[in-house]
Scaffold this active site. Sequence first.
Site, PDB file in Angstrom:
ATOM      1  CG  ASN A   1     -17.934  26.898 -23.195  1.00  0.00           C
ATOM      2  OD1 ASN A   1     -18.842  27.392 -23.736  1.00  0.00           O
ATOM      3  ND2 ASN A   1     -16.908  26.191 -23.909  1.00  0.00           N
TER       4      ASN A   1
ATOM      5  CE  LYS B   1      -4.268   2.874   5.077  1.00  0.00           C
ATOM      6  NZ  LYS B   1      -5.216   2.029   5.168  1.00  0.00           N
TER       7      LYS B   1
ATOM      8  CB  SER C   1     -15.397  26.837 -27.941  1.00  0.00           C
ATOM      9  OG  SER C   1     -15.374  25.847 -29.368  1.00  0.00           O
TER      10      SER C   1
ATOM     11  CG  ASN D   1      -4.039  -5.273  12.653  1.00  0.00           C
ATOM     12  OD1 ASN D   1      -3.511  -4.788  11.708  1.00  0.00           O
ATOM     13  ND2 ASN D   1      -4.425  -6.138  13.240  1.00  0.00           N
TER      14      ASN D   1
ATOM     15  CB  THR E   1     -41.717  26.191  -7.842  1.00  0.00           C
ATOM     16  OG1 THR E   1     -42.761  26.694  -8.560  1.00  0.00           O
ATOM     17  CG2 THR E   1     -41.632  26.812  -6.549  1.00  0.00           C
ATOM     18  CG  HIS E   2     -42.699  22.948 -10.910  1.00  0.00           C
ATOM     19  ND1 HIS E   2     -42.835  21.472 -10.669  1.00  0.00           N
ATOM     20  CD2 HIS E   2     -43.338  23.512  -9.867  1.00  0.00           C
ATOM     21  CE1 HIS E   2     -43.556  21.235  -9.311  1.00  0.00           C
ATOM     22  NE2 HIS E   2     -44.012  22.715  -9.133  1.00  0.00           N
TER      23      HIS E   2
ATOM     24  CB  SER F   1      -0.983  -0.003   1.043  1.00  0.00           C
ATOM     25  OG  SER F   1      -0.072  -0.111   2.286  1.00  0.00           O
TER      26      SER F   1
ATOM     27  CE1 TYR G   1      -6.528  -3.572   8.763  1.00  0.00           C
ATOM     28  CE2 TYR G   1      -5.339  -5.391   8.247  1.00  0.00           C
ATOM     29  CZ  TYR G   1      -5.408  -4.420   8.030  1.00  0.00           C
ATOM     30  OH  TYR G   1      -5.338  -3.701   6.843  1.00  0.00           O
TER      31      TYR G   1
ATOM     32  CD  GLN H   1      -3.120  -2.225   1.638  1.00  0.00           C
ATOM     33  OE1 GLN H   1      -2.741  -2.614   2.771  1.00  0.00           O
ATOM     34  NE2 GLN H   1      -3.079  -2.741   0.510  1.00  0.00           N
TER      35      GLN H   1
ATOM     36  CD  GLU I   1     -20.414  22.814 -18.571  1.00  0.00           C
ATOM     37  OE1 GLU I   1     -19.567  22.223 -19.299  1.00  0.00           O
ATOM     38  OE2 GLU I   1     -20.969  23.820 -19.099  1.00  0.00           O
TER      39      GLU I   1
HETATM   40  N1  ARG Z   1      -1.476  -1.227   4.965  1.00  0.00           N
HETATM   41  C1  ARG Z   1      -2.357  -1.910   5.833  1.00  0.00           C
HETATM   42  C2  ARG Z   1      -3.663  -1.341   5.940  1.00  0.00           C
HETATM   43  O1  ARG Z   1      -3.752  -0.200   5.139  1.00  0.00           O
HETATM   44  C3  ARG Z   1      -1.605  -1.684   7.451  1.00  0.00           C
HETATM   45  C4  ARG Z   1      -2.233  -2.384   8.240  1.00  0.00           C
HETATM   46  C5  ARG Z   1      -1.557  -3.850   7.997  1.00  0.00           C
HETATM   47  N2  ARG Z   1      -1.923  -4.947   9.056  1.00  0.00           N
HETATM   48  C6  ARG Z   1      -1.762  -6.240   8.905  1.00  0.00           C
HETATM   49  N3  ARG Z   1      -2.248  -6.797   9.887  1.00  0.00           N
HETATM   50  N4  ARG Z   1      -1.487  -6.606   7.606  1.00  0.00           N
HETATM   51  O2  ARG Z   1      -4.554  -1.393   6.350  1.00  0.00           O
END
Ligand code: ARG
Length: 461
Positions: free
Chosen positions: A285, A325, A277, A110, A155-156, A23, A317, A322, A290
Amino acid sequence: MAQLWGGRFTKATEQQVYDFNASILFDQKLFDQDIEGSIAHVTMLAKQGIITSDEMDDIIKGLNSISNDVKDGKLIITNEYEDVHSFVEANLIDRIGDAGKKMHTGRSRNDQVALDMRLYVRKEVQEVSDDLRTILETLYKLMSENLETFMPGFTHLQKAQPTTLAHHMGAYFEMFKRDYLRLKDIYERMNYCPLGAGAFAGTTYPLDRDMTAELLGFYGPTLNSMDSVADRDYCLEFLSALSIIMMHLSRFSEEIIIWNSNEYRFVEIDDGFSTGSSIMPQKKNPDIAELVRGKTGRVYGALMSLLTTMKGIPLAYNKDMQEDKEVTFDAIKTVKDCLELFNGMLETIRFNSAIMEKSAAKGFTNATDAADYLVMKGVPFRDAHGIIGRLVLFCIEKDKSIDELTIDELRSISKDFDEDVYEAISIKTCVDKRLTVGAPGPDAMKKVLDTYRTFLDEINN
Ligand code: ARG
């Protein structure tokens, strides 16, 4: 591949597995929070006698040097590490040796990631609140300057009754004020510290969770270690608040787009906030409005994505989490960009008050007031409604507005019309007389504006 584990494995992770699992490419956003959390953790470990104060000093110095080097670009975060936590710990051990290996005592990734994410989201809740404050100030200014800028209300999407630009902007002030207060609620609920929950069952080390909570600016520690590592409600609450902000911005954008159209010309977007444009030289524009409207979809998507990710996860957990994020980071950036750009557009937009007022005078926006006039003369409302309906038909035939009819024409429809009708149904009278709380009458709006000023002064402190 730099991993924090491997002792019980007999062969290396497949490269594709490593890449799929890692990650670091996105959780490096949590770098500052990871350092801050680790400093609090080791400060507490030393106070509890779990590590020595020399070890604590070495670790904190090491963490600060890593932080400085990353900021100065001397140390690059690469995908050689599994995640930001591994990156920091591996570099710490490289720099200070054995003391570095003690940093993770009494902690799991965790509770570490739960803490980092909470610290990050807490900071972003405040930053989005700041952006909302800015837009509220812009709206307040527009309202104060336009208490008597008349325009049609719809309205509408059909002209309904006359109102003022201040009143229309005030509707958005209310929406963004609620958005601001929603974020405040979220902050209050989320501001508890998960650090010390360990993998999910706490730890046998005598951690002082009150101390780390205090060091990190939380109200206190979370009260169930299993929930602490498994909870992402605060992300969902934030994404839902962000979605509502986008819904408000999107409606506002839609109105700006309509008002900016050749048919309406109520507003002129500043050149700095418009685009052209490639083929049609005359075009200017409303792309910002938009895009804001368009980007609403991706913020809703982030909310749906995380709700769906979380819905089937058994406690505590699981790696699914993960996935919180990327969508959260993307939604936050999107909303901040949208709020900032929208505010810039709003600060520089020009309102064509003459066109708005003329538009308010057309389209029978004073029909309700004409009926109320007859009621004042003793006609029951339902009869008055029918009379004015016939009057409107008459006007359409003659291609005139009600106040353009002669008194004889008016009296041909109802004998109850007198000369004072013209004054009674002028746009100015129609608006000025709407004085109930929350209505557009300038005297009523001034009182509301006073409460808005008090509100803004309070939240600015
Ligand atoms: N990269 C993991 C996450 O975002 C970190 C926690 C990892 N914990 C584990 N038990 N593998 O959740």
